[in-house]
Scaffold this motif. Structure first.
Motif, PDB file in Angstrom:
ATOM      1  N   THR A 125       0.806  -1.226   0.000  1.00 29.48           N
ATOM      2  CA  THR A 125       0.000   0.000   0.000  1.00 29.48           C
ATOM      3  C   THR A 125       0.835   1.270   0.000  1.00 29.48           C
ATOM      4  O   THR A 125       0.334   2.334  -0.379  1.00 29.48           O
ATOM      5  CB  THR A 125      -0.949   0.022   1.211  1.00 29.48           C
ATOM      6  N   SER A 132     -11.602  -2.832  -9.398  1.00 34.50           N
ATOM      7  CA  SER A 132     -10.968  -2.017  -8.346  1.00 34.50           C
ATOM      8  C   SER A 132      -9.445  -2.108  -8.359  1.00 34.50           C
ATOM      9  O   SER A 132      -8.797  -1.877  -7.331  1.00 34.50           O
ATOM     10  CB  SER A 132     -11.489  -2.434  -6.950  1.00 34.50           C
ATOM     11  N   ALA A 134      -9.205   4.164  -5.650  1.00 35.10           N
ATOM     12  CA  ALA A 134      -8.782   5.086  -4.585  1.00 35.10           C
ATOM     13  C   ALA A 134      -7.279   5.335  -4.561  1.00 35.10           C
ATOM     14  O   ALA A 134      -6.718   5.629  -3.505  1.00 35.10           O
ATOM     15  CB  ALA A 134      -9.260   4.586  -3.220  1.00 35.10           C
ATOM     16  N   CYS A 135      -6.626   5.257  -5.712  1.00 36.37           N
ATOM     17  CA  CYS A 135      -5.215   5.671  -5.818  1.00 36.37           C
ATOM     18  C   CYS A 135      -5.217   7.193  -6.019  1.00 36.37           C
ATOM     19  O   CYS A 135      -5.088   7.692  -7.146  1.00 36.37           O
ATOM     20  CB  CYS A 135      -4.514   4.958  -6.969  1.00 36.37           C
ATOM     21  N   SER A 136      -5.363   7.917  -4.939  1.00 37.26           N
ATOM     22  CA  SER A 136      -5.660   9.343  -5.003  1.00 37.26           C
ATOM     23  C   SER A 136      -4.490  10.194  -5.494  1.00 37.26           C
ATOM     24  O   SER A 136      -4.694  11.347  -5.901  1.00 37.26           O
ATOM     25  CB  SER A 136      -6.119   9.840  -3.629  1.00 37.26           C
ATOM     26  N   TYR A 183      -8.350  -5.542  -7.189  1.00 37.44           N
ATOM     27  CA  TYR A 183      -7.888  -4.874  -5.968  1.00 37.44           C
ATOM     28  C   TYR A 183      -6.358  -4.812  -5.844  1.00 37.44           C
ATOM     29  O   TYR A 183      -5.843  -4.511  -4.767  1.00 37.44           O
ATOM     30  CB  TYR A 183      -8.467  -5.564  -4.714  1.00 37.44           C
ATOM     31  N   GLU A 192      -5.478  -1.216  -4.986  1.00 38.20           N
ATOM     32  CA  GLU A 192      -6.487  -0.431  -4.275  1.00 38.20           C
ATOM     33  C   GLU A 192      -5.904   0.182  -2.998  1.00 38.20           C
ATOM     34  O   GLU A 192      -5.168  -0.461  -2.259  1.00 38.20           O
ATOM     35  CB  GLU A 192      -7.692  -1.293  -3.920  1.00 38.20           C
ATOM     36  N   TRP A 193      -6.249   1.454  -2.772  1.00 35.68           N
ATOM     37  CA  TRP A 193      -5.798   2.213  -1.601  1.00 35.68           C
ATOM     38  C   TRP A 193      -4.285   2.415  -1.543  1.00 35.68           C
ATOM     39  O   TRP A 193      -3.735   2.646  -0.460  1.00 35.68           O
ATOM     40  CB  TRP A 193      -6.293   1.573  -0.292  1.00 35.68           C
ATOM     41  N   CYS A 194      -3.631   2.332  -2.689  1.00 37.93           N
ATOM     42  CA  CYS A 194      -2.210   2.710  -2.730  1.00 37.93           C
ATOM     43  C   CYS A 194      -2.165   4.230  -2.888  1.00 37.93           C
ATOM     44  O   CYS A 194      -1.967   4.769  -3.987  1.00 37.93           O
ATOM     45  CB  CYS A 194      -1.497   2.009  -3.883  1.00 37.93           C
ATOM     46  N   ASN A 195      -2.370   4.921  -1.781  1.00 39.63           N
ATOM     47  CA  ASN A 195      -2.571   6.369  -1.811  1.00 39.63           C
ATOM     48  C   ASN A 195      -1.335   7.154  -2.203  1.00 39.63           C
ATOM     49  O   ASN A 195      -1.431   8.333  -2.556  1.00 39.63           O
ATOM     50  CB  ASN A 195      -3.052   6.852  -0.434  1.00 39.63           C
TER      51      ASN A 195
END
Length: 277
Positions: free
Chosen positions: A108, A148, A152-154, A125, A128-131
């Motif tokens: 992540t 997915s 959410a890779c913002s 996934y 996913e969520w690797c911000n």
């Protein structure tokens, strides 16, 4: 009891199974098929298998050897999570775990990734969520971006999808709030539900003429969109609700939509704006 068995048909014999050889001809490994079979040390998956479902080998804690076929097009959430293979740090390369020609998962806190040549599938996934992910290079070997996969890779601001990808999964880039540009190549035939939902920095998008399937809300709440180029000639498969561009450009001065001269149809409620939301 399915709760304790995890749905695995072999659960009562989980301590007896040491290895798994799946015969050629099998096309799918079901959800939780070998869930918590902690004595399995190896599995061979033939070329006939195309789909490995959720948690298929979840918590097979002794599973250290996985041979996977060449034609898998879908690996669902946590299929190999908490196996010995997964937990072996030497199997992770530059923050990414591969099994065969499939990219399974990324750490992540990864900041960039050059996906290795020969990779065919980016699993569900995977990122996913690797911000902190700011850049990723996808090689021309990849054909499928899973559900997915980059959700959410913002911090991801742009991505180039190569001209080998044919399928972009459900929620593949949803909530990539920093994504300002993306090019969908002419190889893509399918864009999943909510694929780019809430990519609210995205300014323009082109639907190429190769696309024949677009899921519900695929570009919904891309509120900063100013330009849509619709070149898909005839999309044969829309979702049940459609709303492909729901609230597109809602925060700006409007969206310029350009249709190619071969376009035959567009879905209902395609450009609907919810004035109360």
């Amino acid at each position: 009891d399915d709760y304790y068995h995890g749905g695995s048909p072999w659960y009562l014999h989980k301590n007896e199974i040491k290895s798994v050889i799946i015969q050629n001809g099998v096309t799918s490994i079901g959800k939780k098929a070998f869930y918590y079979c902690t004595s399995i040390t190896s599995v061979t998956i033939p070329d006939s298998v195309t789909n490995i479902e959720d948690e298929a080998f979840y918590q097979c804690s002794s599973l250290s050897s996985v041979i996977i076929g060449e034609f898998v097009t879908s690996i669902e959430e946590r299929a190999f999570y908490d196996t010995s293979y997964y937990n072996d740090e030497t199997n992770w390369k530059n923050g990414v775990l591969y099994i065969g020609n499939c990219l399974i998962e990324a750490e992540t806190d990864i900041t960039s990734c050059d996906i290795k040549d020969g990779t065919v599938l980016i699993a569900d996934y995977a990122f996913e969520w690797c911000n902190s992910l700011t850049s990723v290079t996808i090689p021309n070997s990849v054909t499928t971006i899973g559900d997915s996969a980059f959700g959410a890779c913002s911090s991801l601001t742009s991505i180039t999808i190569p001209n080998s990808v044919t399928s972009i999964g459900d929620y593949a880039f949803s909530n990539c709030t920093g994504l300002s540009s993306v090019a969908i190549p002419n190889s893509v035939t399918s864009i999943g539900d909510y694929a780019f939902e809430n990519c609210n920095s995205l300014k323009s998008i082109t639907i190429p003429d190769s696309v024949t399937s677009i899921g519900d809300y695929a570009f919904s709440d891309c509120t900063e969109l100013t330009e849509i180029n619709w070149n898909a000639r005839s999309v044969l498969d829309f979702g049940t609700s459609s709303n492909v561009f729901l609230n597109a450009g809602k925060n700006g001065d409007g969206v310029i939509v350009t249709f190619g001269n071969t376009v035959e149809s567009i879905p209902r409620y395609c450009f609907y704006v919810n004035s109360s939301g």
